[in-house]
Scaffold this motif. Sequence first.
Motif, PDB file in Angstrom:
ATOM      1  N   GLU A  66      31.996  -9.631 -26.234  1.00 28.88           N
ATOM      2  CA  GLU A  66      32.330  -8.651 -25.196  1.00 28.88           C
ATOM      3  C   GLU A  66      33.847  -8.526 -25.047  1.00 28.88           C
ATOM      4  OE1 GLU A  66      31.637  -8.205 -20.433  1.00 28.88           O
ATOM      5  OE2 GLU A  66      30.026  -9.089 -21.620  1.00 28.88           O
ATOM      6  N   GLN A  67      34.551  -9.637 -25.109  1.00 28.85           N
ATOM      7  CA  GLN A  67      36.012  -9.587 -25.021  1.00 28.85           C
ATOM      8  C   GLN A  67      36.598  -8.854 -26.225  1.00 28.85           C
ATOM      9  OE1 GLN A  67      37.045 -13.702 -24.702  1.00 28.85           O
ATOM     10  NE2 GLN A  67      36.609 -13.801 -22.497  1.00 28.85           N
ATOM     11  N   ASP A  68      36.017  -9.084 -27.403  1.00 28.02           N
ATOM     12  CA  ASP A  68      36.490  -8.364 -28.597  1.00 28.02           C
ATOM     13  C   ASP A  68      36.276  -6.866 -28.440  1.00 28.02           C
ATOM     14  OD1 ASP A  68      37.282 -10.687 -29.811  1.00 28.02           O
ATOM     15  OD2 ASP A  68      35.524 -10.846 -31.138  1.00 28.02           O
ATOM     16  N   ARG A  69      35.102  -6.461 -27.957  1.00 33.29           N
ATOM     17  CA  ARG A  69      34.840  -5.034 -27.752  1.00 33.29           C
ATOM     18  C   ARG A  69      35.813  -4.447 -26.736  1.00 33.29           C
ATOM     19  NH1 ARG A  69      29.580  -6.815 -28.096  1.00 33.29           N
ATOM     20  NH2 ARG A  69      29.341  -6.863 -25.828  1.00 33.29           N
ATOM     21  N   ASP A  70      36.072  -5.201 -25.658  1.00 38.17           N
ATOM     22  CA  ASP A  70      37.025  -4.726 -24.656  1.00 38.17           C
ATOM     23  C   ASP A  70      38.412  -4.577 -25.259  1.00 38.17           C
ATOM     24  OD1 ASP A  70      35.061  -4.669 -22.740  1.00 38.17           O
ATOM     25  OD2 ASP A  70      35.692  -6.531 -21.737  1.00 38.17           O
ATOM     26  N   TRP A  71      38.821  -5.540 -26.047  1.00 40.18           N
ATOM     27  CA  TRP A  71      40.140  -5.484 -26.660  1.00 40.18           C
ATOM     28  C   TRP A  71      40.237  -4.298 -27.611  1.00 40.18           C
ATOM     29  CZ3 TRP A  71      42.035  -5.909 -31.661  1.00 40.18           C
ATOM     30  CH2 TRP A  71      43.408  -6.041 -31.750  1.00 40.18           C
ATOM     31  N   LEU A  72      39.185  -4.125 -28.417  1.00 41.17           N
ATOM     32  CA  LEU A  72      39.188  -2.993 -29.346  1.00 41.17           C
ATOM     33  C   LEU A  72      39.226  -1.665 -28.590  1.00 41.17           C
ATOM     34  CD1 LEU A  72      36.638  -4.182 -32.039  1.00 41.17           C
ATOM     35  CD2 LEU A  72      39.104  -3.874 -32.320  1.00 41.17           C
ATOM     36  N   ALA A  73      38.477  -1.586 -27.506  1.00 47.60           N
ATOM     37  CA  ALA A  73      38.480  -0.343 -26.724  1.00 47.60           C
ATOM     38  C   ALA A  73      39.847  -0.107 -26.117  1.00 47.60           C
ATOM     39  CB  ALA A  73      37.417  -0.429 -25.623  1.00 47.60           C
ATOM     40  N   ARG A  74      40.460  -1.155 -25.583  1.00 48.66           N
ATOM     41  CA  ARG A  74      41.792  -0.997 -24.995  1.00 48.66           C
ATOM     42  C   ARG A  74      42.828  -0.698 -26.067  1.00 48.66           C
ATOM     43  NH1 ARG A  74      42.340  -6.129 -22.811  1.00 48.66           N
ATOM     44  NH2 ARG A  74      40.192  -6.462 -22.314  1.00 48.66           N
ATOM     45  N   SER A  75      42.747  -1.356 -27.211  1.00 44.24           N
ATOM     46  CA  SER A  75      43.751  -1.125 -28.252  1.00 44.24           C
ATOM     47  C   SER A  75      43.596   0.271 -28.860  1.00 44.24           C
ATOM     48  CB  SER A  75      43.686  -2.191 -29.331  1.00 44.24           C
ATOM     49  OG  SER A  75      42.455  -2.129 -30.011  1.00 44.24           O
ATOM     50  N   SER A  76      42.370   0.762 -28.990  1.00 39.74           N
ATOM     51  CA  SER A  76      42.202   2.113 -29.530  1.00 39.74           C
ATOM     52  C   SER A  76      42.637   3.150 -28.488  1.00 39.74           C
ATOM     53  CB  SER A  76      40.760   2.352 -29.964  1.00 39.74           C
ATOM     54  OG  SER A  76      39.894   2.267 -28.860  1.00 39.74           O
ATOM     55  N   PHE A  77      42.499   2.856 -27.218  1.00 42.67           N
ATOM     56  CA  PHE A  77      42.962   3.745 -26.170  1.00 42.67           C
ATOM     57  C   PHE A  77      44.493   3.718 -26.104  1.00 42.67           C
ATOM     58  CE2 PHE A  77      44.126   4.427 -21.674  1.00 42.67           C
ATOM     59  CZ  PHE A  77      43.691   5.734 -21.544  1.00 42.67           C
ATOM     60  N   ALA A  78      45.089   2.548 -26.331  1.00 39.72           N
ATOM     61  CA  ALA A  78      46.545   2.424 -26.263  1.00 39.72           C
ATOM     62  C   ALA A  78      47.211   3.041 -27.482  1.00 39.72           C
ATOM     63  CB  ALA A  78      46.937   0.953 -26.136  1.00 39.72           C
ATOM     64  N   ARG A  79      46.589   3.060 -28.627  1.00 40.73           N
ATOM     65  CA  ARG A  79      47.163   3.612 -29.846  1.00 40.73           C
ATOM     66  C   ARG A  79      47.454   5.109 -29.723  1.00 40.73           C
ATOM     67  NH1 ARG A  79      43.664   1.214 -34.133  1.00 40.73           N
ATOM     68  NH2 ARG A  79      44.551  -0.818 -33.736  1.00 40.73           N
ATOM     69  N   PRO A  80      46.527   5.917 -29.240  1.00 44.78           N
ATOM     70  CA  PRO A  80      46.862   7.351 -29.107  1.00 44.78           C
ATOM     71  C   PRO A  80      48.009   7.575 -28.117  1.00 44.78           C
ATOM     72  CG  PRO A  80      44.493   7.059 -28.959  1.00 44.78           C
ATOM     73  CD  PRO A  80      45.111   5.704 -29.025  1.00 44.78           C
ATOM     74  N   MET A  81      48.118   6.733 -27.119  1.00 41.46           N
ATOM     75  CA  MET A  81      49.219   6.904 -26.156  1.00 41.46           C
ATOM     76  C   MET A  81      50.544   6.571 -26.829  1.00 41.46           C
ATOM     77  SD  MET A  81      47.561   5.507 -22.664  1.00 41.46           S
ATOM     78  CE  MET A  81      48.856   6.108 -21.627  1.00 41.46           C
ATOM     79  N   LEU A  82      50.550   5.534 -27.716  1.00 44.60           N
ATOM     80  CA  LEU A  82      51.776   5.171 -28.401  1.00 44.60           C
ATOM     81  C   LEU A  82      52.166   6.265 -29.396  1.00 44.60           C
ATOM     82  CD1 LEU A  82      51.206   1.371 -29.087  1.00 44.60           C
ATOM     83  CD2 LEU A  82      52.793   2.389 -27.466  1.00 44.60           C
ATOM     84  N   GLU A  83      51.184   6.849 -30.070  1.00 42.71           N
ATOM     85  CA  GLU A  83      51.467   7.895 -31.042  1.00 42.71           C
ATOM     86  C   GLU A  83      51.954   9.174 -30.365  1.00 42.71           C
ATOM     87  OE1 GLU A  83      47.854   8.294 -33.249  1.00 42.71           O
ATOM     88  OE2 GLU A  83      48.079   6.328 -34.153  1.00 42.71           O
ATOM     89  N   ALA A  84      51.518   9.397 -29.123  1.00 42.95           N
ATOM     90  CA  ALA A  84      51.913  10.589 -28.401  1.00 42.95           C
ATOM     91  C   ALA A  84      53.385  10.508 -27.958  1.00 42.95           C
ATOM     92  CB  ALA A  84      51.027  10.778 -27.170  1.00 42.95           C
ATOM     93  N   GLU A  85      53.923   9.376 -27.858  1.00 39.25           N
ATOM     94  CA  GLU A  85      55.307   9.238 -27.407  1.00 39.25           C
ATOM     95  C   GLU A  85      56.282   9.574 -28.423  1.00 39.25           C
ATOM     96  OE1 GLU A  85      55.911   5.291 -25.956  1.00 39.25           O
ATOM     97  OE2 GLU A  85      54.663   5.617 -24.282  1.00 39.25           O
TER      98      GLU A  85
END
Length: 167
Positions: A148-167
Amino acid sequence: MTASRAPAAARDVDVRGFAYPLEPIRQREQWRLDRLMAELARAQQAILETEAEMTRLQHAHDQQATAMAQALPLRLDASAHRRALGYLAHLRGQWQQLDVRHEAQCVERDRLRQQCVAQQVRLDGLARHKEDALTAYADEIRHRDRNEQDRDWLARSSFARPMLEAE
């Protein structure tokens, strides 16, 4: 089983959801041990009572024998001497009957002790099995939590990646 009584391998997880499927059997085996222990206590008490009675008879026998030994030089009549010897023989016979009973009680006590030991071994085996089952349950909970922690991390990291690319 509460968290404070949980084995060391399961102390870091919530074990309230753990249900030991063999608990009714473990409880039944505990009741059998309790019953055997009560029988053993009764057998031991019977032995103590028999030994006390044997001691009482031996004391009465010794007193009668001493009284006869002291009266012998006084030349009692033959019938009194014969009655005293008969009484001594009677006491000795009672003591021998108690000795036979005592031996049988000791055999029964030893049998009960062996049954108690065997029952305790069964209970110890069930306790080890329960501890192993609880440890396996804790391992399963840890594995589920890590996934569950891995899934949460993956979800957060995939959500954070588009925000980093948008900058």
